[in-house]
Design an enzyme around this catalytic site. Structure first.
Site, PDB file in Angstrom:
ATOM      1  N   THR A 220     -10.697 -14.637 -65.496  1.00 13.68           N
ATOM      2  CA  THR A 220     -11.614 -13.991 -66.441  1.00 13.68           C
ATOM      3  C   THR A 220     -12.906 -14.734 -66.762  1.00 13.68           C
ATOM      4  O   THR A 220     -12.916 -15.948 -66.971  1.00 13.68           O
ATOM      5  CB  THR A 220     -10.931 -13.719 -67.807  1.00 13.68           C
ATOM      6  OG1 THR A 220      -9.626 -13.187 -67.562  1.00 13.68           O
ATOM      7  CG2 THR A 220     -11.707 -12.750 -68.650  1.00 13.68           C
ATOM      8  N   VAL A 249      -1.933  -4.575 -65.848  1.00 19.30           N
ATOM      9  CA  VAL A 249      -3.284  -4.611 -66.416  1.00 19.30           C
ATOM     10  C   VAL A 249      -3.252  -5.547 -67.611  1.00 19.30           C
ATOM     11  O   VAL A 249      -2.365  -5.449 -68.461  1.00 19.30           O
ATOM     12  CB  VAL A 249      -3.733  -3.191 -66.838  1.00 19.30           C
ATOM     13  CG1 VAL A 249      -5.031  -3.243 -67.626  1.00 19.30           C
ATOM     14  CG2 VAL A 249      -3.900  -2.304 -65.604  1.00 19.30           C
ATOM     15  N   THR A 271     -10.382 -14.978 -72.982  1.00 18.63           N
ATOM     16  CA  THR A 271      -9.739 -15.337 -71.719  1.00 18.63           C
ATOM     17  C   THR A 271      -8.396 -15.971 -72.078  1.00 18.63           C
ATOM     18  O   THR A 271      -8.169 -16.352 -73.221  1.00 18.63           O
ATOM     19  CB  THR A 271     -10.584 -16.340 -70.899  1.00 18.63           C
ATOM     20  OG1 THR A 271     -10.751 -17.532 -71.669  1.00 18.63           O
ATOM     21  CG2 THR A 271     -11.954 -15.787 -70.541  1.00 18.63           C
ATOM     22  N   GLY A 272      -7.535 -16.097 -71.085  1.00 23.27           N
ATOM     23  CA  GLY A 272      -6.220 -16.665 -71.367  1.00 23.27           C
ATOM     24  C   GLY A 272      -5.153 -15.577 -71.312  1.00 23.27           C
ATOM     25  O   GLY A 272      -5.369 -14.505 -70.733  1.00 23.27           O
ATOM     26  N   GLY A 274      -3.399 -12.627 -71.445  1.00 21.71           N
ATOM     27  CA  GLY A 274      -3.800 -11.284 -71.852  1.00 21.71           C
ATOM     28  C   GLY A 274      -2.751 -10.564 -72.662  1.00 21.71           C
ATOM     29  O   GLY A 274      -3.072  -9.759 -73.540  1.00 21.71           O
TER      30      GLY A 274
END
Ligand code: GLY
Length: 374
Positions: A220, A249, A271-272, A274
């Protein structure tokens, strides 16, 4: 800069203040009224926004900042910036060369939000297009929808004139996937809990051995910007979790999870891990915190604490019950103030900022001491 006043204060300072105040309804929580002044332009991003150049002269945030300050639409500028990262084969967590799913296929997620226009678009699990952020922008501009996924997203991209490629792996991403397969395939017949733990062990080993950047195991780039007129936009784009179950997803294409922008209040992206962000819709929470007057750092720390509080499963906890994963927020308000936060300050986790003084990478402020893994 934008001054934020409560509706009550706004009414009281008006010419008909007292009379209007007497007639004014009581608000449980006063909504904000924003009066815009000029702002110092700034672009912020995850650290990869100030690292990759795809063989060119500038990083993503430098490109975005220069386009934005030369008069481009803020979202056009931010997307041009993240395109550099999406197209760079050395960045294994975004776009072309992003680490593939468990079947070896690169599936990409992205969304964008335009503050002034109050429009948004996203694509999820799209294959064959190097720049999903541009497809997300087309969803925003050319359709009434907010999210198109899988084969439909690819067909939509084809119809919009994007080149569709058979395979977005590079030699490097393919080699890492083959190595992951080699190490995890013998484990596929274990019971599901043992298998999950065994796969996780392999993934940690591969991070320690340098197959994967630990800060980008979940992939990301998020990038947000505000111009001198106070116009705020944001974009998030990713190849998602390395070696995910096909069709998984993450948070990146989901409005309110991987990105949220309110043109009057600010932008937040992540980010990281999800899954943690999806469960808590933290980008939306952060923007709502800022709407209530919180500084970006406080707004983000509050959301980080929410993730920590909701991480109750043992498999997601360290021995001290704190989360065993990292997650990062990039936050910008309508005054141009910003923050970069992390659950843990490990692996030099940082965020990128570009202003008139140039681009820099700044350490993220952590909620917790130590590391996600003990
Ligand atoms: N934050 C990116 C992902 O989990 O897919």
């Amino acid at each position: 800069m934008a001054d934020k006043v409560t509706r009550r204060k706004f009414v009281l300072t008006g010419t008909a203040g007292l009379a209007a105040a007497a007639a004014a309804p009581t608000f449980a929580q006063a909504p904000t009224v924003i009066m815009k002044k000029s702002v110092k332009p700034v672009v912020i991003a995850s650290a990869n926004g100030n690292k990759f150049k795809n063989g060119g002269q500038v990083t993503g945030i430098e490109k975005a900042f220069s386009m934005m300050t030369q008069g481009s639409d803020v979202l056009d500028a931010l997307i041009a910036g993240v395109n550099i990262v999406e197209l760079d084969p050395e960045e294994t967590s975004v776009g072309y060369g992003g680490l593939p799913n468990a079947d070896g296929i690169v599936q990409l997620d992205s969304c964008c939000m335009h503050g002034p226009r109050k429009r948004a678009g996203g694509v999820a699990a799209i294959e064959g297009v190097r720049t999903p952020s541009l497809v997300a922008q087309k969803v925003m501009d050319e359709t009434d929808h907010h999210l198109i996924v899988g084969k439909g997203a690819q067909e939509f991209a084809r119809a919009m004139g994007f080149k569709i490629e058979d395979d977005l792996n590079t030699d490097r991403s393919r080699k890492a996937w083959i190595e992951w397969k080699r190490r995890t395939d013998p484990l596929h017949y274990l019971d599901p809990i043992k298998r999950q733990a065994a796969i996780r062990r392999v993934e940690f080993e591969m991070m320690e051995e340098g197959w994967v950047d630990p800060n980008h195991f979940y992939g990301t780039i998020n990038c947000d910007g505000i111009n001198a007129k106070g116009e705020i936009c944001g974009v998030t784009t990713t190849s998602g979790l390395a070696w995910k179950i096909p069709g998984r997803v993450g948070d990146s294409p989901i409005l309110g999870a991987g990105l949220y922008v309110d043109g009057e209040v600010g932008a937040a992206g992540s980010t990281g891990r999800g899954e943690a962000n999806l469960y808590n819709l933290t980008s939306f929470l952060i923007v709502e915190n800022m709407r209530r007057g919180m500084h970006p750092k406080d707004a983000g720390m509050d959301a980080m604490k929410r993730i920590k509080a909701n991480t109750v499963e043992k498999r997601l906890q360290r021995a001290d019950s704190n989360p065993n994963f990292n997650i990062n927020f990039y936050i910008l308000n309508a005054q141009g103030q910003h923050a970069g936060l992390a659950m843990y300050a490990e692996n030099d986790v940082s965020y990128a900022v570009c202003t008139e003084n140039g681009a820099q990478t700044i350490p993220c402020e952590p909620l917790l001491a130590g590391k996600s893994t003990e």
